[in-house]
Design an enzyme around this catalytic site. Structure first.
Site, PDB file in Angstrom:
ATOM      1  CE  LYS A   1      -5.004 -11.238   0.313  1.00 56.33           C
ATOM      2  NZ  LYS A   1      -4.142 -11.299  -0.862  1.00 56.33           N
TER       3      LYS A   1
ATOM      4  CE  LYS B   1      -9.530  -5.091  -0.535  1.00 54.41           C
ATOM      5  NZ  LYS B   1      -8.272  -5.592  -1.079  1.00 54.41           N
TER       6      LYS B   1
ATOM      7  CE  LYS C   1      -8.882  -9.194  -8.067  1.00 52.07           C
ATOM      8  NZ  LYS C   1      -7.641  -9.055  -7.316  1.00 52.07           N
TER       9      LYS C   1
HETATM   10  P1  TYM Z   1      -5.098  -6.860  -5.908  1.00 52.46           P
HETATM   11  O1  TYM Z   1      -5.469  -7.634  -7.094  1.00 52.46           O
HETATM   12  O2  TYM Z   1      -5.617  -7.282  -4.583  1.00 52.46           O
HETATM   13  O3  TYM Z   1      -5.483  -5.346  -6.091  1.00 52.46           O
HETATM   14  C1  TYM Z   1      -5.063  -4.637  -7.223  1.00 52.46           C
HETATM   15  C2  TYM Z   1      -5.093  -3.136  -6.999  1.00 52.46           C
HETATM   16  O4  TYM Z   1      -6.443  -2.699  -6.782  1.00 52.46           O
HETATM   17  C3  TYM Z   1      -6.511  -1.935  -5.599  1.00 52.46           C
HETATM   18  N1  TYM Z   1      -7.819  -2.184  -4.971  1.00 52.46           N
HETATM   19  C4  TYM Z   1      -8.678  -1.234  -4.633  1.00 52.46           C
HETATM   20  N2  TYM Z   1      -8.659   0.108  -4.760  1.00 52.46           N
HETATM   21  C5  TYM Z   1      -9.728   0.795  -4.293  1.00 52.46           C
HETATM   22  N3  TYM Z   1     -10.814   0.204  -3.714  1.00 52.46           N
HETATM   23  C6  TYM Z   1     -10.869  -1.136  -3.562  1.00 52.46           C
HETATM   24  N4  TYM Z   1     -11.919  -1.711  -3.005  1.00 52.46           N
HETATM   25  C7  TYM Z   1      -9.779  -1.915  -4.041  1.00 52.46           C
HETATM   26  N5  TYM Z   1      -9.529  -3.246  -4.073  1.00 52.46           N
HETATM   27  C8  TYM Z   1      -8.318  -3.396  -4.635  1.00 52.46           C
HETATM   28  C9  TYM Z   1      -5.372  -2.437  -4.740  1.00 52.46           C
HETATM   29  O5  TYM Z   1      -4.975  -1.479  -3.792  1.00 52.46           O
HETATM   30  C10 TYM Z   1      -4.302  -2.705  -5.755  1.00 52.46           C
HETATM   31  O6  TYM Z   1      -3.576  -1.528  -6.048  1.00 52.46           O
HETATM   32  N6  TYM Z   1      -0.682  -7.418  -4.472  1.00 52.46           N
HETATM   33  C11 TYM Z   1      -1.240  -6.419  -5.336  1.00 52.46           C
HETATM   34  C12 TYM Z   1      -0.871  -6.709  -6.773  1.00 52.46           C
HETATM   35  C13 TYM Z   1       0.580  -6.506  -6.978  1.00 52.46           C
HETATM   36  C14 TYM Z   1       1.262  -5.267  -6.973  1.00 52.46           C
HETATM   37  C15 TYM Z   1       2.631  -5.568  -7.182  1.00 52.46           C
HETATM   38  C16 TYM Z   1       0.826  -3.962  -6.825  1.00 52.46           C
HETATM   39  C17 TYM Z   1       1.525  -7.474  -7.186  1.00 52.46           C
HETATM   40  N7  TYM Z   1       2.749  -6.909  -7.315  1.00 52.46           N
HETATM   41  C18 TYM Z   1       3.582  -4.554  -7.220  1.00 52.46           C
HETATM   42  C19 TYM Z   1       1.782  -2.954  -6.859  1.00 52.46           C
HETATM   43  C20 TYM Z   1       3.133  -3.262  -7.059  1.00 52.46           C
HETATM   44  C21 TYM Z   1      -2.733  -6.385  -5.088  1.00 52.46           C
HETATM   45  O7  TYM Z   1      -3.184  -5.875  -4.114  1.00 52.46           O
HETATM   46  O8  TYM Z   1      -3.515  -6.924  -5.947  1.00 52.46           O
END
Ligand code: TYM
Length: 327
Positions: A111, A194, A197
């Site tokens: 990032k 990956k 978004k």
């Molecule tokens: P974020 O918004 O980046 O992703 C949210 C969840 O989606 C999963 N994910 C995917 N899974 C499969 N294929 C993909 N291409 C893909 N892109 C995203 C991510 O692995 C994630 O599980 N920081 C976290 C949000 C968060 C969180 C937490 C998660 C905040 N606090 C506590 C677990 C526990 C996140 O990655 O958001």
């Protein structure tokens, strides 16, 4: 019942990767677990947000949760910033985490490359806020996609460290990746990255609110190979393997079954069938999404109730930790 925690950042439109990796599993586990689903808006501000869009995205995210079948009667749904104990515990955990540990986080490294104008401390601290989210509720499991695994391993380490000093304070949470095939959906244009978004090329991402025509266009243009045969081989056929993963995750059919079914199918026809599968799923989701999204006061009410329930648990746990530390 064991507690499961999961969350998504409302920074932009959610993707098919988010859906397949996490959201699509949420409604199916509600009876077996006490589920806590957060909208991680504090995490979102680690990158700069357009405030108007941010407000909209937060409610869109909530409406997607509901459209996917998460039931606010069964599960706690809440906005992270409405429960202040997350920040309180974040600070405490900061003091039990080493700089070197955070430096090793691969998501921070990637990032900060993309976001080189704004490598702020929040971005660095991001995994500790995640740890606070999880440990605050004594979660048994954390439902995530593959890319978050390292952050949960860090969480486990921090919890162990704290416990070894002060006794059994935190439950050590397990990583819960519901299905290895759905844990990492790849970019359509670069299947070694990956699907994300924040990808600058929107053609590599299917958004949950994309219409049928857009889905067909994006899938048709997705990168494959020149071999012309449909089978799973993650090293040599990353594009096709990714499309098979998506197909399998959305239909429940195994990869093996799909390889047999598409043995004599051209890439073009396969893509057409896949686009139909995706659109069908998204149409259904979107119909419910637009219904919930139009119910402004209902949405607000859900957040109020969710924050109330989450706060109650959070306050109890933070008190124990404050007491231990003489704060
Ligand atoms: P974020 O918004 O980046 O992703 C949210 C969840 O989606 C999963 N994910 C995917 N899974 C499969 N294929 C993909 N291409 C893909 N892109 C995203 C991510 O692995 C994630 O599980 N920081 C976290 C949000 C968060 C969180 C937490 C998660 C905040 N606090 C506590 C677990 C526990 C996140 O990655 O958001």
């Amino acid at each position: 019942k064991p507690i499961i925690f999961s969350a998504i950042q409302p920074s932009g439109q959610l993707t098919l990767g988010n859906f397949i990796g996490t959201i699509s599993h949420w409604s199916t586990i509600q009876d077996k677990y006490n589920c806590i689903y957060s909208i991680a808006d504090l995490h979102s501000i680690t990158v700069s947000q357009n405030l108007y869009l941010f407000k909209k995205n937060k409610l869109d995210t909530l409406a997607i949760y509901l459209a996917s079948g998460v039931d606010p009667q069964k599960s706690i749904i809440f906005m992270q910033s409405e429960v202040h104990e997350h920040c309180q515990l974040n600070w405490i955990l900061n003091c039990y985490t080493y700089f070197g540990e955070l430096m090793r986080m691969t998501q921070f490294k990637s990032k900060s490359k993309i976001n080189s104008q704004n490598i702020n401390i929040g971005l660095f601290n991001y995994p500790i806020l995640m740890s606070a989210d999880i440990l605050l509720y004594q979660s048994d499991k954390v439902l995530i996609g593959q890319d978050q695994k390292q952050h949960i391993e860090l969480t486990r380490n921090i919890a162990h460290r704290f416990n070894s000093l002060y006794g059994n304070i935190f439950k050590i949470p397990d990583i819960y990746i519901p299905n290895k095939y759905s844990a990492k959906i790849m970019s359509l244009l670069n299947p070694y990255n990956k699907m994300s978004k924040s990808d600058s090329n929107k053609n590599s991402v299917i958004f949950l609110l994309d219409d049928q025509k857009t889905v067909l266009k994006k899938i048709s243009k997705s990168v494959t190979d020149s071999d012309g045969k449909i089978f799973y081989d993650i090293n040599n056929k990353a594009g096709i393997s990714n499309l098979l993963n998506i197909f399998s995750s959305l239909t429940g059919k195994s990869i093996l079954e799909l390889e047999k079914k598409f043995f004599n199918t051209t890439y073009k026809d396969f893509k057409y069938l896949l686009a139909n599968v995706i659109s069908k799923k998204l149409n259904d989701l979107q119909e419910k999404f637009y219904y919930f999204r139009s119910q402004k006061s209902y949405l607000k009410n859900i957040l109020d109730i969710g924050a109330y329930k989450a706060r109650k648990k959070a306050k109890k746990n933070i008190k124990v930790i404050y007491d231990i530390l003489n704060l």
